[in-house]
Design a protein around this motif. Structure first.
Motif, mmCIF file in Angstrom:
data_model
loop_
_atom_site.group_PDB
_atom_site.id
_atom_site.type_symbol
_atom_site.label_atom_id
_atom_site.label_comp_id
_atom_site.label_asym_id
_atom_site.label_seq_id
_atom_site.Cartn_x
_atom_site.Cartn_y
_atom_site.Cartn_z
ATOM 1 N N GLU A 100 -14.476 47.481 -0.628
ATOM 2 C CA GLU A 100 -13.214 48.107 -1.034
ATOM 3 C C GLU A 100 -12.062 47.108 -0.974
ATOM 4 O O GLU A 100 -11.224 47.043 -1.880
ATOM 5 C CB GLU A 100 -12.906 49.315 -0.146
ATOM 6 N N LYS A 101 -12.026 46.306 0.091
ATOM 7 C CA LYS A 101 -10.974 45.301 0.218
ATOM 8 C C LYS A 101 -11.072 44.258 -0.882
ATOM 9 O O LYS A 101 -10.055 43.826 -1.448
ATOM 10 C CB LYS A 101 -11.041 44.623 1.585
ATOM 11 N N LYS A 102 -12.289 43.867 -1.212
ATOM 12 C CA LYS A 102 -12.490 42.875 -2.261
ATOM 13 C C LYS A 102 -12.041 43.425 -3.612
ATOM 14 O O LYS A 102 -11.362 42.744 -4.391
ATOM 15 C CB LYS A 102 -13.964 42.470 -2.300
ATOM 16 N N ALA A 103 -12.399 44.676 -3.883
ATOM 17 C CA ALA A 103 -12.002 45.293 -5.151
ATOM 18 C C ALA A 103 -10.479 45.451 -5.220
ATOM 19 O O ALA A 103 -9.860 45.212 -6.276
ATOM 20 C CB ALA A 103 -12.689 46.652 -5.300
ATOM 21 N N GLU A 104 -9.861 45.826 -4.114
ATOM 22 C CA GLU A 104 -8.405 45.988 -4.086
ATOM 23 C C GLU A 104 -7.706 44.645 -4.308
ATOM 24 O O GLU A 104 -6.711 44.559 -5.042
ATOM 25 C CB GLU A 104 -7.987 46.578 -2.735
ATOM 26 N N ARG A 105 -8.263 43.603 -3.726
ATOM 27 C CA ARG A 105 -7.688 42.265 -3.890
ATOM 28 C C ARG A 105 -7.755 41.829 -5.357
ATOM 29 O O ARG A 105 -6.778 41.305 -5.922
ATOM 30 C CB ARG A 105 -8.440 41.282 -2.999
ATOM 31 N N GLU A 106 -8.903 42.044 -5.973
ATOM 32 C CA GLU A 106 -9.052 41.657 -7.385
ATOM 33 C C GLU A 106 -8.099 42.463 -8.269
ATOM 34 O O GLU A 106 -7.515 41.934 -9.220
ATOM 35 C CB GLU A 106 -10.505 41.860 -7.829
ATOM 36 N N ARG A 107 -7.919 43.739 -7.951
ATOM 37 C CA ARG A 107 -7.021 44.589 -8.729
ATOM 38 C C ARG A 107 -5.572 44.103 -8.617
ATOM 39 O O ARG A 107 -4.859 43.989 -9.623
ATOM 40 C CB ARG A 107 -7.135 46.032 -8.249
#
Length: 153
Positions: A10-17
């Motif tokens: 989730e953190k990785k996806a949020e960072r990419e977003r």
């Protein structure tokens, strides 16, 4: 374990977003040399601005750290828990001690015993040893016990 892995994803996806929102992807195809140079200049200006902001924040953080350290040192001093150094035993003669206390050299050796008060020891009162057979009649009965009681006081 699965919850930790889900949190990481989730953190990785949020960072990419957030990166895709803030930094649009570069489209370098079909640009002339002049346009590429202008783009590089713009990127360098943005990098300079970001470096200035980063330096300002780092200097503020270091200043706050020094303030925190100074205040904690003051608190430590106010509590009185300073680390005391181990004292060393120093042998000093009486003359040197007087010289240090009075601030000058003492010419004569001072006799400390001469200034002390003399105390006389009281001699213990010794009771006279009498023959008990002579006082048997006098000490018999209640009158004799009263005499012993009165003599004790």
């Amino acid at each position: 374990m699965t919850m930790l892995e889900n949190d990481k994803e989730e953190k990785k996806a949020e960072r990419e977003r957030t990166l895709s929102e803030r930094v649009p992807p570069l489209q370098l195809s079909g640009l002339s040399v002049q346009d590429l140079q202008n783009l590089c200049k713009e990127l360098h200006q943005k990098i300079d601005v970001v470096d200035e902001v980063r330096y300002d924040i780092a200097s503020k953080v270091s200043k706050c750290d020094r303030e925190i350290q100074d205040l904690s040192q003051k608190i430590f001093e106010l509590k009185g828990k300073m680390k005391r150094p181990n004292l060393r035993r120093v042998r000093v003669s009486a003359d040197a001690m007087l010289g240090a206390l009075l601030g000058c050299k003492v010419k004569e050796s001072v006799d400390f015993k001469a200034n002390l008060k003399t105390v006389k020891k009281e001699e213990e009162k010794k009771e006279e040893v009498t023959d008990w057979r002579k006082n048997v009649d006098a000490m018999s009965g209640m009158e004799g016990r009263k005499k012993l009681f009165d003599a004790g006081q």
